[in-house]
Design a protein around this motif. Structure first.
Motif, PDB file in Angstrom:
ATOM      1  N   ASP A 204      -5.431  -0.401  -0.224  1.00  0.00           N
ATOM      2  CA  ASP A 204      -5.395   0.353   1.040  1.00  0.00           C
ATOM      3  C   ASP A 204      -6.770   0.387   1.717  1.00  0.00           C
ATOM      4  O   ASP A 204      -6.869   0.435   2.939  1.00  0.00           O
ATOM      5  CB  ASP A 204      -4.908   1.789   0.797  1.00  0.00           C
ATOM      6  CG  ASP A 204      -3.443   1.833   0.359  1.00  0.00           C
ATOM      7  OD1 ASP A 204      -2.731   0.829   0.560  1.00  0.00           O
ATOM      8  OD2 ASP A 204      -3.018   2.868  -0.183  1.00  0.00           O
ATOM      9  N   ARG A 205      -7.822   0.374   0.910  1.00  0.00           N
ATOM     10  CA  ARG A 205      -9.189   0.457   1.451  1.00  0.00           C
ATOM     11  C   ARG A 205      -9.754  -0.905   1.855  1.00  0.00           C
ATOM     12  O   ARG A 205     -10.778  -0.990   2.521  1.00  0.00           O
ATOM     13  CB  ARG A 205     -10.128   1.078   0.408  1.00  0.00           C
ATOM     14  CG  ARG A 205     -10.095   2.598   0.346  1.00  0.00           C
ATOM     15  CD  ARG A 205     -11.346   3.116  -0.357  1.00  0.00           C
ATOM     16  NE  ARG A 205     -11.573   2.427  -1.639  1.00  0.00           N
ATOM     17  CZ  ARG A 205     -11.142   2.892  -2.806  1.00  0.00           C
ATOM     18  NH1 ARG A 205     -10.487   4.023  -2.867  1.00  0.00           N
ATOM     19  NH2 ARG A 205     -11.393   2.232  -3.922  1.00  0.00           N
ATOM     20  N   SER A 206      -9.099  -1.982   1.446  1.00  0.00           N
ATOM     21  CA  SER A 206      -9.648  -3.326   1.661  1.00  0.00           C
ATOM     22  C   SER A 206      -9.598  -3.736   3.128  1.00  0.00           C
ATOM     23  O   SER A 206      -8.683  -3.369   3.856  1.00  0.00           O
ATOM     24  CB  SER A 206      -8.860  -4.352   0.838  1.00  0.00           C
ATOM     25  OG  SER A 206      -8.977  -4.054  -0.520  1.00  0.00           O
ATOM     26  N   ASP A 207     -10.602  -4.504   3.537  1.00  0.00           N
ATOM     27  CA  ASP A 207     -10.593  -5.064   4.898  1.00  0.00           C
ATOM     28  C   ASP A 207      -9.720  -6.318   4.947  1.00  0.00           C
ATOM     29  O   ASP A 207      -9.183  -6.660   5.995  1.00  0.00           O
ATOM     30  CB  ASP A 207     -12.028  -5.418   5.323  1.00  0.00           C
ATOM     31  CG  ASP A 207     -12.911  -4.189   5.333  1.00  0.00           C
ATOM     32  OD1 ASP A 207     -12.626  -3.275   6.118  1.00  0.00           O
ATOM     33  OD2 ASP A 207     -13.872  -4.129   4.535  1.00  0.00           O
ATOM     34  N   ALA A 208      -9.626  -6.992   3.821  1.00  0.00           N
ATOM     35  CA  ALA A 208      -8.788  -8.197   3.743  1.00  0.00           C
ATOM     36  C   ALA A 208      -8.075  -8.234   2.401  1.00  0.00           C
ATOM     37  O   ALA A 208      -8.630  -7.816   1.384  1.00  0.00           O
ATOM     38  CB  ALA A 208      -9.649  -9.455   3.891  1.00  0.00           C
ATOM     39  N   ILE A 209      -6.840  -8.723   2.409  1.00  0.00           N
ATOM     40  CA  ILE A 209      -6.087  -8.909   1.163  1.00  0.00           C
ATOM     41  C   ILE A 209      -5.624 -10.364   1.105  1.00  0.00           C
ATOM     42  O   ILE A 209      -5.032 -10.878   2.060  1.00  0.00           O
ATOM     43  CB  ILE A 209      -4.865  -7.971   1.075  1.00  0.00           C
ATOM     44  CG1 ILE A 209      -5.291  -6.496   1.251  1.00  0.00           C
ATOM     45  CG2 ILE A 209      -4.156  -8.148  -0.265  1.00  0.00           C
ATOM     46  CD1 ILE A 209      -4.133  -5.500   1.260  1.00  0.00           C
ATOM     47  N   VAL A 210      -5.915 -10.997  -0.025  1.00  0.00           N
ATOM     48  CA  VAL A 210      -5.483 -12.382  -0.238  1.00  0.00           C
ATOM     49  C   VAL A 210      -4.357 -12.353  -1.272  1.00  0.00           C
ATOM     50  O   VAL A 210      -4.530 -11.817  -2.372  1.00  0.00           O
ATOM     51  CB  VAL A 210      -6.639 -13.273  -0.738  1.00  0.00           C
ATOM     52  CG1 VAL A 210      -6.202 -14.730  -0.773  1.00  0.00           C
ATOM     53  CG2 VAL A 210      -7.879 -13.098   0.139  1.00  0.00           C
ATOM     54  N   PHE A 211      -3.201 -12.914  -0.909  1.00  0.00           N
ATOM     55  CA  PHE A 211      -2.022 -12.902  -1.767  1.00  0.00           C
ATOM     56  C   PHE A 211      -1.910 -14.249  -2.493  1.00  0.00           C
ATOM     57  O   PHE A 211      -1.988 -15.305  -1.848  1.00  0.00           O
ATOM     58  CB  PHE A 211      -0.757 -12.672  -0.936  1.00  0.00           C
ATOM     59  CG  PHE A 211      -0.804 -11.412  -0.107  1.00  0.00           C
ATOM     60  CD1 PHE A 211      -0.764 -10.161  -0.719  1.00  0.00           C
ATOM     61  CD2 PHE A 211      -0.894 -11.472   1.278  1.00  0.00           C
ATOM     62  CE1 PHE A 211      -0.805  -8.995   0.036  1.00  0.00           C
ATOM     63  CE2 PHE A 211      -0.941 -10.312   2.046  1.00  0.00           C
ATOM     64  CZ  PHE A 211      -0.898  -9.071   1.425  1.00  0.00           C
ATOM     65  N   GLY A 212      -1.703 -14.215  -3.809  1.00  0.00           N
ATOM     66  CA  GLY A 212      -1.591 -15.461  -4.557  1.00  0.00           C
ATOM     67  C   GLY A 212      -0.416 -15.429  -5.522  1.00  0.00           C
ATOM     68  O   GLY A 212      -0.243 -14.471  -6.279  1.00  0.00           O
ATOM     69  N   SER A 213       0.388 -16.485  -5.484  1.00  0.00           N
ATOM     70  CA  SER A 213       1.550 -16.560  -6.372  1.00  0.00           C
ATOM     71  C   SER A 213       1.770 -18.015  -6.787  1.00  0.00           C
ATOM     72  O   SER A 213       1.602 -18.917  -5.964  1.00  0.00           O
ATOM     73  CB  SER A 213       2.806 -16.060  -5.642  1.00  0.00           C
ATOM     74  OG  SER A 213       3.968 -16.341  -6.407  1.00  0.00           O
ATOM     75  N   PRO A 214       2.193 -18.238  -8.027  1.00  0.00           N
ATOM     76  CA  PRO A 214       2.657 -19.592  -8.352  1.00  0.00           C
ATOM     77  C   PRO A 214       3.953 -19.852  -7.590  1.00  0.00           C
ATOM     78  O   PRO A 214       4.635 -18.901  -7.177  1.00  0.00           O
ATOM     79  CB  PRO A 214       2.916 -19.529  -9.859  1.00  0.00           C
ATOM     80  CG  PRO A 214       3.134 -18.086 -10.170  1.00  0.00           C
ATOM     81  CD  PRO A 214       2.363 -17.297  -9.147  1.00  0.00           C
ATOM     82  N   THR A 215       4.272 -21.107  -7.388  1.00  0.00           N
ATOM     83  CA  THR A 215       5.580 -21.437  -6.817  1.00  0.00           C
ATOM     84  C   THR A 215       6.571 -21.618  -7.964  1.00  0.00           C
ATOM     85  O   THR A 215       6.396 -22.483  -8.811  1.00  0.00           O
ATOM     86  CB  THR A 215       5.500 -22.710  -5.947  1.00  0.00           C
ATOM     87  OG1 THR A 215       4.681 -22.424  -4.816  1.00  0.00           O
ATOM     88  CG2 THR A 215       6.879 -23.142  -5.478  1.00  0.00           C
TER      89      THR A 215
END
Ligand SMILES: Cc1cc2nc3c(=O)[nH]c(=O)nc-3n(C[C@H](O)[C@H](O)[C@H](O)COP(=O)(O)O)c2cc1C
Length: 189
Positions: free
Chosen positions: A54-65
């Motif tokens: 919630d506090r982050s300026d940016a969120i990077v989402f990572g998932s295997p396919t």
């Protein structure tokens, strides 16, 4: 008042460690940008880290396919954000995504599209890849030719993606961190 540090959080799933190696490379890229703090969160641990997100300026989402889409645990995380969606709690944060799979294609694009739509649902601002494909050798930057997000391929039985895919992930992390800094500066000055 301007915050001194820009905060970038990477939240990811990895069943067998390959996407974890890609996430670690994205983290290195984020950390290479002065003035940016970086956090790495496994989706399994997210219950203890919602405030960080919630506090982050940016969120990077990572998932295997897995089966041509995000993995089950990552989808569980996505669905767990629905209250935040209702409040638009992540609106105007920077977002980006990465994925890794066993095949060169493996339908990774579908996973990145899912992540981008997820970010759009939250009113976030998607940052894509900006590295032109530099060939198909193992050490080539963006050898997968993926522009929506960072992509990597890991051979079965390997410890992770190729050297080039990891270097691509590092550059991607730095790009997202710089975009978050610019966006934050614009919002606070
Ligand atoms: C349930 C399952 C489904 C998978 N589906 C795909 C797929 O659709 N396309 C592909 O290229 N690889 C697929 N793979 C291979 C994984 O994407 C590959 O092994 C990847 O490196 C795993 O990442 P991880 O170690 O972070 O879990 C699948 C693997 C599993 C276990």
């Amino acid at each position: 008042m301007q915050k001194t540090m820009t905060s970038v959080t990477i939240v990811y799933h990895s069943g067998y460690g390959h996407t974890a190696a890609q996430a670690a490379a994205v983290l290195e890229g984020v950390q290479s940008v002065p003035g940016v703090s970086a956090q790495l969160i496994r989706v399994e641990d997210v219950e203890n880290h919602w405030e960080t997100l919630d506090r982050s300026d940016a969120i990077v989402f990572g998932s295997p396919t897995y089966m041509g889409s995000v993995s089950g645990p990552f989808k569980t995380f996505m669905d767990a954000t629905s209250r935040r969606w209702l409040q638009q709690a992540w609106k105007d944060k920077i977002a980006a995504g990465f994925t890794n799979s066993g095949s060169l294609s493996g339908d990774k694009l579908n996973t990145l599209v899912q992540l981008a739509i997820f970010a759009a649902q939250h009113g976030m601002l998607w940052v894509g890849q900006a590295e032109l494909p530099a060939g198909r050798a193992d050490d080539a930057i963006n050898r997968i030719g993926s522009m929506l997000g960072a992509a990597a391929q890991s051979d079965h039985g390997s410890t992770g993606p190729s050297e080039g895919d990891l270097a691509t992930a590092r550059r991607f992390g730095a790009r997202v961190a710089q975009a978050a800094q610019r966006w934050q500066r614009g919002a606070t000055t």
